[in-house]
Write a protein that holds these residues in place. Sequence first.
Motif, PDB file in Angstrom:
ATOM      1  N   VAL A 186       0.809  -1.233   0.000  1.00  0.00           N
ATOM      2  CA  VAL A 186       0.000   0.000   0.000  1.00  0.00           C
ATOM      3  C   VAL A 186       0.839   1.279   0.000  1.00  0.00           C
ATOM      4  O   VAL A 186       0.340   2.337  -0.373  1.00  0.00           O
ATOM      5  CB  VAL A 186      -0.963   0.091   1.211  1.00  0.00           C
ATOM      6  N   LEU A 187       2.107   1.176   0.412  1.00  0.00           N
ATOM      7  CA  LEU A 187       2.937   2.388   0.406  1.00  0.00           C
ATOM      8  C   LEU A 187       3.897   2.424  -0.791  1.00  0.00           C
ATOM      9  O   LEU A 187       4.837   3.216  -0.810  1.00  0.00           O
ATOM     10  CB  LEU A 187       3.720   2.502   1.717  1.00  0.00           C
ATOM     11  N   ALA A 188       3.650   1.597  -1.797  1.00  0.00           N
ATOM     12  CA  ALA A 188       4.512   1.587  -2.990  1.00  0.00           C
ATOM     13  C   ALA A 188       4.543   2.988  -3.597  1.00  0.00           C
ATOM     14  O   ALA A 188       3.507   3.638  -3.739  1.00  0.00           O
ATOM     15  CB  ALA A 188       3.989   0.577  -3.998  1.00  0.00           C
ATOM     16  N   GLY A 189       5.735   3.458  -3.902  1.00  0.00           N
ATOM     17  CA  GLY A 189       5.884   4.782  -4.511  1.00  0.00           C
ATOM     18  C   GLY A 189       5.947   5.915  -3.492  1.00  0.00           C
ATOM     19  O   GLY A 189       6.252   7.051  -3.840  1.00  0.00           O
ATOM     20  N   LYS A 190       5.678   5.609  -2.235  1.00  0.00           N
ATOM     21  CA  LYS A 190       5.719   6.659  -1.196  1.00  0.00           C
ATOM     22  C   LYS A 190       7.134   6.737  -0.594  1.00  0.00           C
ATOM     23  O   LYS A 190       7.796   5.722  -0.401  1.00  0.00           O
ATOM     24  CB  LYS A 190       4.728   6.342  -0.073  1.00  0.00           C
ATOM     25  N   HIS A 191       7.533   7.947  -0.278  1.00  0.00           N
ATOM     26  CA  HIS A 191       8.823   8.161   0.377  1.00  0.00           C
ATOM     27  C   HIS A 191       8.584   8.419   1.861  1.00  0.00           C
ATOM     28  O   HIS A 191       7.823   9.323   2.209  1.00  0.00           O
ATOM     29  CB  HIS A 191       9.558   9.345  -0.253  1.00  0.00           C
ATOM     30  N   VAL A 192       9.234   7.606   2.668  1.00  0.00           N
ATOM     31  CA  VAL A 192       9.037   7.704   4.118  1.00  0.00           C
ATOM     32  C   VAL A 192      10.371   8.028   4.781  1.00  0.00           C
ATOM     33  O   VAL A 192      11.373   7.357   4.539  1.00  0.00           O
ATOM     34  CB  VAL A 192       8.487   6.368   4.681  1.00  0.00           C
ATOM     35  N   LEU A 193      10.362   9.062   5.603  1.00  0.00           N
ATOM     36  CA  LEU A 193      11.566   9.447   6.351  1.00  0.00           C
ATOM     37  C   LEU A 193      11.334   9.144   7.825  1.00  0.00           C
ATOM     38  O   LEU A 193      10.338   9.590   8.405  1.00  0.00           O
ATOM     39  CB  LEU A 193      11.838  10.949   6.150  1.00  0.00           C
ATOM     40  N   ILE A 194      12.238   8.352   8.394  1.00  0.00           N
ATOM     41  CA  ILE A 194      12.083   7.961   9.804  1.00  0.00           C
ATOM     42  C   ILE A 194      13.365   8.335  10.555  1.00  0.00           C
ATOM     43  O   ILE A 194      14.475   8.082  10.072  1.00  0.00           O
ATOM     44  CB  ILE A 194      11.847   6.429   9.911  1.00  0.00           C
ATOM     45  N   SER A 195      13.191   8.963  11.717  1.00  0.00           N
ATOM     46  CA  SER A 195      14.354   9.195  12.578  1.00  0.00           C
ATOM     47  C   SER A 195      14.257   8.261  13.765  1.00  0.00           C
ATOM     48  O   SER A 195      13.162   7.945  14.227  1.00  0.00           O
ATOM     49  CB  SER A 195      14.408  10.647  13.036  1.00  0.00           C
ATOM     50  N   ALA A 196      15.416   7.784  14.226  1.00  0.00           N
ATOM     51  CA  ALA A 196      15.395   6.799  15.319  1.00  0.00           C
ATOM     52  C   ALA A 196      16.637   6.930  16.194  1.00  0.00           C
ATOM     53  O   ALA A 196      17.682   7.401  15.748  1.00  0.00           O
ATOM     54  CB  ALA A 196      15.341   5.393  14.738  1.00  0.00           C
ATOM     55  N   GLY A 197      16.484   6.482  17.424  1.00  0.00           N
ATOM     56  CA  GLY A 197      17.638   6.410  18.331  1.00  0.00           C
ATOM     57  C   GLY A 197      17.891   7.710  19.065  1.00  0.00           C
ATOM     58  O   GLY A 197      17.148   8.686  18.924  1.00  0.00           O
ATOM     59  N   PRO A 198      18.965   7.715  19.841  1.00  0.00           N
ATOM     60  CA  PRO A 198      19.267   8.897  20.658  1.00  0.00           C
ATOM     61  C   PRO A 198      20.116   9.910  19.897  1.00  0.00           C
ATOM     62  O   PRO A 198      20.761   9.571  18.900  1.00  0.00           O
ATOM     63  CB  PRO A 198      20.102   8.298  21.788  1.00  0.00           C
ATOM     64  N   THR A 199      20.145  11.129  20.377  1.00  0.00           N
ATOM     65  CA  THR A 199      21.190  12.059  19.930  1.00  0.00           C
ATOM     66  C   THR A 199      22.246  12.091  21.031  1.00  0.00           C
ATOM     67  O   THR A 199      21.974  11.731  22.172  1.00  0.00           O
ATOM     68  CB  THR A 199      20.640  13.474  19.696  1.00  0.00           C
ATOM     69  N   GLN A 200      23.444  12.473  20.655  1.00  0.00           N
ATOM     70  CA  GLN A 200      24.539  12.634  21.621  1.00  0.00           C
ATOM     71  C   GLN A 200      25.069  14.050  21.489  1.00  0.00           C
ATOM     72  O   GLN A 200      25.421  14.474  20.391  1.00  0.00           O
ATOM     73  CB  GLN A 200      25.680  11.658  21.317  1.00  0.00           C
ATOM     74  N   GLU A 201      25.105  14.751  22.605  1.00  0.00           N
ATOM     75  CA  GLU A 201      25.536  16.159  22.591  1.00  0.00           C
ATOM     76  C   GLU A 201      26.886  16.269  23.300  1.00  0.00           C
ATOM     77  O   GLU A 201      26.963  16.062  24.512  1.00  0.00           O
ATOM     78  CB  GLU A 201      24.492  17.029  23.304  1.00  0.00           C
ATOM     79  N   PRO A 202      27.967  16.561  22.565  1.00  0.00           N
ATOM     80  CA  PRO A 202      29.297  16.531  23.172  1.00  0.00           C
ATOM     81  C   PRO A 202      29.487  17.570  24.286  1.00  0.00           C
ATOM     82  O   PRO A 202      29.060  18.730  24.151  1.00  0.00           O
ATOM     83  CB  PRO A 202      30.242  16.848  22.012  1.00  0.00           C
ATOM     84  N   ILE A 203      30.145  17.082  25.352  1.00  0.00           N
ATOM     85  CA  ILE A 203      30.594  17.975  26.437  1.00  0.00           C
ATOM     86  C   ILE A 203      32.049  18.342  26.150  1.00  0.00           C
ATOM     87  O   ILE A 203      32.460  19.487  26.259  1.00  0.00           O
ATOM     88  CB  ILE A 203      30.502  17.233  27.798  1.00  0.00           C
TER      89      ILE A 203
END
Length: 405
Positions: A186-203
């Motif tokens: 059903v999603l053929a031809g659709k573009h899906v953007l997924i973000s996952a996981g943590p970010t890491q902010e340097p100290i």
Amino acid sequence: MSNSLLDSKRIVLGVSGSIACYKSADLASKLTQAGALVDVILTEAAQQFVTPLTFQAVTGRTVYSDLWNRDGHVQHVKLGESADLLLVSPATAHTLAKLAQGFADNFLTVTALAARCPVVVAPAMDGGMFAHPAVQENVALLRARGVVVIEPKEGRMASGLVGKGRLPETAEMIGHIRRVLGRNGVLAGKHVLISAGPTQEPIDPVRFISNHSSGKQGVALAQAAVDMGAEVTLITGRIHEPIPFGVNHVQIQTAVELHDAVMAVIQEQDILIMAAAVGDFRPKNPATQKIKKEMDGVPTIELTRNPDITVAVRAWKAVNHAELFMVGFAAETQNWLENGQSKLARKGLDLIAVNDVGGTQTGFRSATNAITLLGKDDLMIEIPLQSKEAVAEAIMKQVAKMLTV
Ligand code: C5P
């Protein structure tokens, strides 16, 4: 590990005579465990490496090898016509040549001619044979005819030579199979953007601020979207989950990098799913050298706000009059319904998956999850406790439903 894409799918697995035959026994076993009905055909040469009994034991089904037995001449037509997928793995140079030329001299090749389903071949051969122009021309001919070719891997081969000719491991093979089975979804031809996981902010160069996100739920969403035929881009922080096959993977570390990676490709997307646990704050001035406890005492780290990526996308969407379906996640430990509803509105989301991260079976790092989906007009759907893969499927089905009405 039952899976709704593979469940009850009829997969004909043709095995030709290469030392890589043993890998196909594992593949047949994993496909069967996922719910597929795997009918195995062994060529005569394959039976020098493995026996029909090996495959019969792992699939619980009859294994076909002899075309000239009592029913062989009708069975191949039945198998070929009823299959959802024909996979030839390993495909030797000889079998590739026969398939390319339309030979019909054994059970596998006649079944291939009778098949009306997608055909996938996984060439595996030793000693540089794959690079030979004769093999390459046969592969090109099969490709031109719509056959999906799983490229062999580089590495050490049975002869001791190093080259391109190894059969990929089972997980990758299943990734290819899922992609082919899902391609008209059903999603053929659709573009899906997924973000996952943590970010890491340097100290400083060795330390960072992060969170407990494992990326499991986002990765499962990416696989579910591939299974439904979508073109998936998955942006992740540093995670240990294997990236689903067929996904375009972008690696980031910080929230600002995630923001930039999302904005760089947002224009091509139909659906955005923000499953990443984005750090709200980052150290304002990360030290360029490691902070030393002997010299620097106890440091005070001044924080600054990270951009809210979803809000930035919302603004981009308004300016560009873009049609983008937006899904967010809300990790909550209390007042989840009120918090979820207010985030839905504030971030301009079409759907928000509210996640109780306070429990042991839900949220960060757990293998299972339970979610409440909230949408406009008081839409509220409970997705009860189950594997993150099953939760991902349920979310993607709801997204597809809302997109297509
Ligand atoms: O506000 P809160 O962080 O709880 O919102 C969670 C949702 O917003 C998630 O979908 C998350 O990926 C997204 N988010 C974002 N940018 C941030 C923080 C969160 O897009 N800076």
